[in-house]
Design a protein around this motif. Structure first.
Motif, mmCIF file in Angstrom:
data_model
loop_
_atom_site.group_PDB
_atom_site.id
_atom_site.type_symbol
_atom_site.label_atom_id
_atom_site.label_comp_id
_atom_site.label_asym_id
_atom_site.label_seq_id
_atom_site.Cartn_x
_atom_site.Cartn_y
_atom_site.Cartn_z
ATOM 1 N N ARG A 120 1.999 -7.238 28.723
ATOM 2 C CA ARG A 120 0.660 -7.014 29.260
ATOM 3 C C ARG A 120 0.829 -6.360 30.622
ATOM 4 N NH1 ARG A 120 -4.062 -8.184 27.474
ATOM 5 N NH2 ARG A 120 -3.277 -9.773 26.060
ATOM 6 N N VAL A 121 0.095 -5.274 30.857
ATOM 7 C CA VAL A 121 0.201 -4.537 32.111
ATOM 8 C C VAL A 121 -0.285 -5.418 33.261
ATOM 9 C CG1 VAL A 121 -0.565 -2.511 33.414
ATOM 10 C CG2 VAL A 121 -0.120 -2.316 30.948
ATOM 11 N N ARG A 122 0.590 -5.589 34.244
ATOM 12 C CA ARG A 122 0.249 -6.377 35.434
ATOM 13 C C ARG A 122 -0.316 -5.466 36.520
ATOM 14 N NH1 ARG A 122 5.986 -8.923 36.364
ATOM 15 N NH2 ARG A 122 6.407 -6.736 36.077
ATOM 16 N N TYR A 123 -1.127 -6.038 37.382
ATOM 17 C CA TYR A 123 -1.759 -5.278 38.462
ATOM 18 C C TYR A 123 -0.718 -4.548 39.309
ATOM 19 C CZ TYR A 123 -4.741 -4.112 42.402
ATOM 20 O OH TYR A 123 -5.419 -3.424 43.367
ATOM 21 N N GLN A 124 0.369 -5.232 39.625
ATOM 22 C CA GLN A 124 1.409 -4.636 40.476
ATOM 23 C C GLN A 124 2.055 -3.411 39.843
ATOM 24 O OE1 GLN A 124 4.219 -7.861 40.817
ATOM 25 N NE2 GLN A 124 5.506 -7.023 39.226
ATOM 26 N N GLU A 125 1.887 -3.212 38.538
ATOM 27 C CA GLU A 125 2.490 -2.078 37.861
ATOM 28 C C GLU A 125 1.601 -0.824 37.895
ATOM 29 O OE1 GLU A 125 5.179 -4.380 34.543
ATOM 30 O OE2 GLU A 125 2.998 -4.321 34.224
ATOM 31 N N THR A 126 0.404 -0.969 38.426
ATOM 32 C CA THR A 126 -0.521 0.166 38.455
ATOM 33 C C THR A 126 -0.488 0.854 39.818
ATOM 34 O OG1 THR A 126 -2.400 -1.218 39.083
ATOM 35 C CG2 THR A 126 -2.032 -0.878 36.737
ATOM 36 N N ASP A 127 -0.931 2.096 39.823
ATOM 37 C CA ASP A 127 -0.981 2.862 41.065
ATOM 38 C C ASP A 127 -2.427 2.984 41.545
ATOM 39 O OD1 ASP A 127 -2.160 4.822 39.473
ATOM 40 O OD2 ASP A 127 -0.373 6.067 39.387
ATOM 41 N N GLN A 128 -2.647 3.776 42.549
ATOM 42 C CA GLN A 128 -3.971 3.927 43.145
ATOM 43 C C GLN A 128 -4.983 4.534 42.173
ATOM 44 O OE1 GLN A 128 -3.869 6.166 46.798
ATOM 45 N NE2 GLN A 128 -5.290 4.745 47.757
ATOM 46 N N MET A 129 -4.484 5.195 41.130
ATOM 47 C CA MET A 129 -5.376 5.795 40.138
ATOM 48 C C MET A 129 -5.746 4.793 39.038
ATOM 49 S SD MET A 129 -3.638 9.572 39.802
ATOM 50 C CE MET A 129 -1.970 8.934 39.677
ATOM 51 N N GLY A 130 -5.198 3.571 39.113
ATOM 52 C CA GLY A 130 -5.508 2.549 38.118
ATOM 53 C C GLY A 130 -4.705 2.647 36.838
ATOM 54 N N VAL A 131 -3.669 3.450 36.864
ATOM 55 C CA VAL A 131 -2.811 3.577 35.681
ATOM 56 C C VAL A 131 -1.405 3.078 36.023
ATOM 57 C CG1 VAL A 131 -4.137 5.536 34.774
ATOM 58 C CG2 VAL A 131 -2.117 5.960 36.165
ATOM 59 N N VAL A 132 -0.650 2.804 34.986
ATOM 60 C CA VAL A 132 0.719 2.334 35.195
ATOM 61 C C VAL A 132 1.528 3.419 35.890
ATOM 62 C CG1 VAL A 132 2.847 1.664 34.019
ATOM 63 C CG2 VAL A 132 0.654 0.724 33.266
ATOM 64 N N HIS A 133 2.206 3.040 36.959
ATOM 65 C CA HIS A 133 3.074 3.969 37.683
ATOM 66 C C HIS A 133 4.271 4.316 36.802
ATOM 67 C CE1 HIS A 133 5.935 5.369 40.753
ATOM 68 N NE2 HIS A 133 4.842 5.818 41.341
ATOM 69 N N HIS A 134 4.673 5.571 36.838
ATOM 70 C CA HIS A 134 5.735 6.056 35.953
ATOM 71 C C HIS A 134 7.045 5.272 36.068
ATOM 72 C CE1 HIS A 134 6.446 8.296 39.698
ATOM 73 N NE2 HIS A 134 7.709 8.268 39.338
ATOM 74 N N SER A 135 7.334 4.713 37.221
ATOM 75 C CA SER A 135 8.600 3.998 37.405
ATOM 76 C C SER A 135 8.700 2.740 36.541
ATOM 77 C CB SER A 135 8.778 3.622 38.879
ATOM 78 O OG SER A 135 7.749 2.726 39.280
ATOM 79 N N ASN A 136 7.578 2.211 36.096
ATOM 80 C CA ASN A 136 7.587 0.978 35.309
ATOM 81 C C ASN A 136 8.068 1.181 33.883
ATOM 82 O OD1 ASN A 136 6.448 -1.183 37.096
ATOM 83 N ND2 ASN A 136 4.942 0.443 37.343
ATOM 84 N N TYR A 137 8.006 2.402 33.382
ATOM 85 C CA TYR A 137 8.420 2.614 31.996
ATOM 86 C C TYR A 137 9.914 2.361 31.810
ATOM 87 C CZ TYR A 137 3.719 4.114 31.107
ATOM 88 O OH TYR A 137 2.350 4.130 30.979
ATOM 89 N N ALA A 138 10.725 2.693 32.797
ATOM 90 C CA ALA A 138 12.161 2.400 32.706
ATOM 91 C C ALA A 138 12.388 0.892 32.638
ATOM 92 C CB ALA A 138 12.910 3.005 33.895
ATOM 93 N N VAL A 139 11.590 0.129 33.381
ATOM 94 C CA VAL A 139 11.680 -1.334 33.352
ATOM 95 C C VAL A 139 11.270 -1.846 31.966
ATOM 96 C CG1 VAL A 139 10.774 -3.472 34.349
ATOM 97 C CG2 VAL A 139 11.289 -1.518 35.828
#
Length: 145
Positions: free
Chosen positions: A12-31
């Motif tokens: 489940r996408v956590r708040y800390q994984e999102t960026d200012q645009m409200g989408v998942v930041h690209h760096s999280n996909y490697a995680v």
């Protein structure tokens, strides 16, 4: 990801994984790729920590990621993990990140099996049972003659 056995990991996408645009930041996909990969290996009967205790390491040497559609806060996503290729010291994992049936991201990581001194090792020769278990998730297995 073609017709290959895939391991499914739900997140489940956590708040800390999102960026200012409200989408998942690209760096999280490697995680998330790592979460899928480690869960798949655990499900075949061995954990990363057990591999390391046995002197087997699996460093990442390459990572590719193709972004198709964004994931957003609190969405449930599935990370589908398979093995593209396993040959000698090399193994490449393939991933699809999906929301319901929608493909969001496709990726690949390439790893080398090594010992503690970072010398390459052939998993088929060192751990044949583990190698055979990994084959169930493999699209194309190449063995040494």
């Amino acid at each position: 990801m073609e017709e290959i056995n895939k391991h499914e990991t739900l997140l489940r996408v956590r708040y800390q994984e999102t960026d200012q645009m409200g989408v998942v930041h690209h760096s999280n996909y490697a995680v998330w790729f790592e979460a899928g990969r480690t869960a798949m290996i655990r499900d075949i009967g061995i954990s990363y920590s057990e591999l390391e205790q046995n002197g087997i390491l699996l460093p990442v040497v390459d990572l590719h990621c193709r972004f198709i559609s964004p994931a957003r806060y609190e969405e449930e996503i599935r990370v589908l993990t398979g093995i593209q290729e396993i040959h000698g010291p090399k193994i490449s994992f393939c991933y699809e990140v999906c929301r319901d049936d929608q493909l969001l991201v496709r990726g690949e990581t390439i790893h080398l099996w090594t010992n503690r001194e970072m010398k390459r090792l052939n998993l088929e020769k060192k751990e044949p049972e583990l190698f055979q278990k990994l084959l169930q998730y493999t699209l194309s297995a190449k063995t040494e003659e």
